[in-house]
Scaffold this motif. Sequence first.
Motif, PDB file in Angstrom:
ATOM      1  N   ARG A 166       0.855  -1.181   0.000  1.00 42.20           N
ATOM      2  CA  ARG A 166       0.000   0.000   0.000  1.00 42.20           C
ATOM      3  C   ARG A 166       0.890   1.229   0.000  1.00 42.20           C
ATOM      4  O   ARG A 166       1.810   1.355   0.798  1.00 42.20           O
ATOM      5  CB  ARG A 166      -0.896   0.019   1.232  1.00 42.20           C
ATOM      6  N   VAL A 167       0.619   2.138  -0.916  1.00 42.65           N
ATOM      7  CA  VAL A 167       1.354   3.389  -1.026  1.00 42.65           C
ATOM      8  C   VAL A 167       0.400   4.510  -0.649  1.00 42.65           C
ATOM      9  O   VAL A 167      -0.721   4.575  -1.164  1.00 42.65           O
ATOM     10  CB  VAL A 167       1.880   3.601  -2.466  1.00 42.65           C
ATOM     11  N   VAL A 168       0.832   5.379   0.255  1.00 43.26           N
ATOM     12  CA  VAL A 168       0.005   6.506   0.691  1.00 43.26           C
ATOM     13  C   VAL A 168       0.750   7.808   0.448  1.00 43.26           C
ATOM     14  O   VAL A 168       1.977   7.844   0.397  1.00 43.26           O
ATOM     15  CB  VAL A 168      -0.397   6.400   2.180  1.00 43.26           C
ATOM     16  N   ALA A 225       7.157  -5.760  -7.831  1.00 42.67           N
ATOM     17  CA  ALA A 225       7.775  -5.769  -9.152  1.00 42.67           C
ATOM     18  C   ALA A 225       7.198  -4.718 -10.104  1.00 42.67           C
ATOM     19  O   ALA A 225       7.778  -4.453 -11.152  1.00 42.67           O
ATOM     20  CB  ALA A 225       7.617  -7.154  -9.782  1.00 42.67           C
ATOM     21  N   CYS A 226       6.102  -4.092  -9.729  1.00 44.57           N
ATOM     22  CA  CYS A 226       5.413  -3.151 -10.620  1.00 44.57           C
ATOM     23  C   CYS A 226       5.615  -1.687 -10.237  1.00 44.57           C
ATOM     24  O   CYS A 226       5.014  -0.811 -10.864  1.00 44.57           O
ATOM     25  CB  CYS A 226       3.918  -3.450 -10.649  1.00 44.57           C
ATOM     26  N   VAL A 227       6.443  -1.399  -9.250  1.00 45.80           N
ATOM     27  CA  VAL A 227       6.619  -0.010  -8.805  1.00 45.80           C
ATOM     28  C   VAL A 227       7.124   0.863  -9.947  1.00 45.80           C
ATOM     29  O   VAL A 227       6.576   1.938 -10.218  1.00 45.80           O
ATOM     30  CB  VAL A 227       7.563   0.075  -7.582  1.00 45.80           C
ATOM     31  N   GLN A 228       8.159   0.419 -10.652  1.00 55.03           N
ATOM     32  CA  GLN A 228       8.709   1.219 -11.749  1.00 55.03           C
ATOM     33  C   GLN A 228       7.679   1.393 -12.864  1.00 55.03           C
ATOM     34  O   GLN A 228       7.549   2.468 -13.442  1.00 55.03           O
ATOM     35  CB  GLN A 228      10.000   0.593 -12.295  1.00 55.03           C
ATOM     36  N   GLU A 261      11.072   9.218  -2.040  1.00 55.82           N
ATOM     37  CA  GLU A 261      11.049   8.222  -0.961  1.00 55.82           C
ATOM     38  C   GLU A 261      10.625   6.846  -1.488  1.00 55.82           C
ATOM     39  O   GLU A 261      11.172   5.820  -1.094  1.00 55.82           O
ATOM     40  CB  GLU A 261      10.109   8.672   0.152  1.00 55.82           C
ATOM     41  N   LEU A 262       9.678   6.831  -2.393  1.00 52.17           N
ATOM     42  CA  LEU A 262       9.222   5.572  -2.990  1.00 52.17           C
ATOM     43  C   LEU A 262      10.333   4.942  -3.832  1.00 52.17           C
ATOM     44  O   LEU A 262      10.558   3.736  -3.773  1.00 52.17           O
ATOM     45  CB  LEU A 262       7.973   5.813  -3.835  1.00 52.17           C
ATOM     46  N   GLU A 263      11.048   5.756  -4.608  1.00 54.75           N
ATOM     47  CA  GLU A 263      12.143   5.243  -5.424  1.00 54.75           C
ATOM     48  C   GLU A 263      13.285   4.729  -4.549  1.00 54.75           C
ATOM     49  O   GLU A 263      13.924   3.733  -4.880  1.00 54.75           O
ATOM     50  CB  GLU A 263      12.631   6.316  -6.393  1.00 54.75           C
ATOM     51  N   ALA A 264      13.537   5.387  -3.416  1.00 60.61           N
ATOM     52  CA  ALA A 264      14.564   4.914  -2.478  1.00 60.61           C
ATOM     53  C   ALA A 264      14.170   3.558  -1.904  1.00 60.61           C
ATOM     54  O   ALA A 264      15.012   2.657  -1.770  1.00 60.61           O
ATOM     55  CB  ALA A 264      14.767   5.931  -1.359  1.00 60.61           C
ATOM     56  N   TRP A 265      12.892   3.387  -1.570  1.00 61.81           N
ATOM     57  CA  TRP A 265      12.404   2.103  -1.062  1.00 61.81           C
ATOM     58  C   TRP A 265      12.581   1.020  -2.125  1.00 61.81           C
ATOM     59  O   TRP A 265      13.017  -0.087  -1.827  1.00 61.81           O
ATOM     60  CB  TRP A 265      10.928   2.217  -0.669  1.00 61.81           C
ATOM     61  N   GLN A 266      12.259   1.362  -3.367  1.00 63.46           N
ATOM     62  CA  GLN A 266      12.376   0.398  -4.461  1.00 63.46           C
ATOM     63  C   GLN A 266      13.835  -0.039  -4.633  1.00 63.46           C
ATOM     64  O   GLN A 266      14.122  -1.226  -4.792  1.00 63.46           O
ATOM     65  CB  GLN A 266      11.854   1.011  -5.758  1.00 63.46           C
ATOM     66  N   THR A 267      14.762   0.902  -4.579  1.00 62.16           N
ATOM     67  CA  THR A 267      16.188   0.584  -4.706  1.00 62.16           C
ATOM     68  C   THR A 267      16.645  -0.311  -3.566  1.00 62.16           C
ATOM     69  O   THR A 267      17.372  -1.285  -3.775  1.00 62.16           O
ATOM     70  CB  THR A 267      17.016   1.883  -4.723  1.00 62.16           C
ATOM     71  N   ASN A 300      16.959  -7.966  -2.455  1.00 60.61           N
ATOM     72  CA  ASN A 300      16.687  -9.165  -3.252  1.00 60.61           C
ATOM     73  C   ASN A 300      17.941  -9.679  -3.919  1.00 60.61           C
ATOM     74  O   ASN A 300      18.149 -10.882  -4.032  1.00 60.61           O
ATOM     75  CB  ASN A 300      15.601  -8.895  -4.275  1.00 60.61           C
ATOM     76  N   ALA A 301      18.820  -8.779  -4.378  1.00 62.51           N
ATOM     77  CA  ALA A 301      20.066  -9.190  -5.000  1.00 62.51           C
ATOM     78  C   ALA A 301      20.962  -9.877  -3.975  1.00 62.51           C
ATOM     79  O   ALA A 301      21.628 -10.864  -4.285  1.00 62.51           O
ATOM     80  CB  ALA A 301      20.777  -7.989  -5.607  1.00 62.51           C
ATOM     81  N   GLY A 302      20.972  -9.381  -2.755  1.00 60.19           N
ATOM     82  CA  GLY A 302      21.766  -9.997  -1.685  1.00 60.19           C
ATOM     83  C   GLY A 302      21.272 -11.379  -1.353  1.00 60.19           C
ATOM     84  O   GLY A 302      22.048 -12.294  -1.089  1.00 60.19           O
ATOM     85  N   ILE A 303      19.971 -11.577  -1.349  1.00 62.08           N
ATOM     86  CA  ILE A 303      19.382 -12.884  -1.071  1.00 62.08           C
ATOM     87  C   ILE A 303      19.749 -13.860  -2.166  1.00 62.08           C
ATOM     88  O   ILE A 303      20.113 -14.994  -1.909  1.00 62.08           O
ATOM     89  CB  ILE A 303      17.858 -12.768  -0.921  1.00 62.08           C
TER      90      ILE A 303
END
Length: 88
Positions: A21-23, A45-48, A67-73, A79-82
């Motif tokens: 949820r994005v507010v 996966a659909c944020v961008q 802030e949303l783009e920072a969260w996405q990064t 995920n890359a670390g995992i």
Amino acid sequence: MEPVRTCVGCRQRDLFKNLFRVVKVADSLQISSTSRGRGAWVHQACVQKAIERKGFHRALGDADLAELEAWQTKQAEKNAGIQMSSSK
């Protein structure tokens, strides 16, 4: 029956537990599970895609996406670390 929401990125309907949820808070967009008020739902996966298609703009109006783009990064790095640790 679990609630179903529509992703503002891909426009597919899905169970709300599979979406974030994005507010809009003080002219910036934030991921939130507890904030009340107007919000939009998106798959991780659909944020961008939602940003490019202006899905957040349609749902929530003009807002700062930093802030949303920072969260996405941060999520992408996580995920890359995992993936790297599981391939060892």
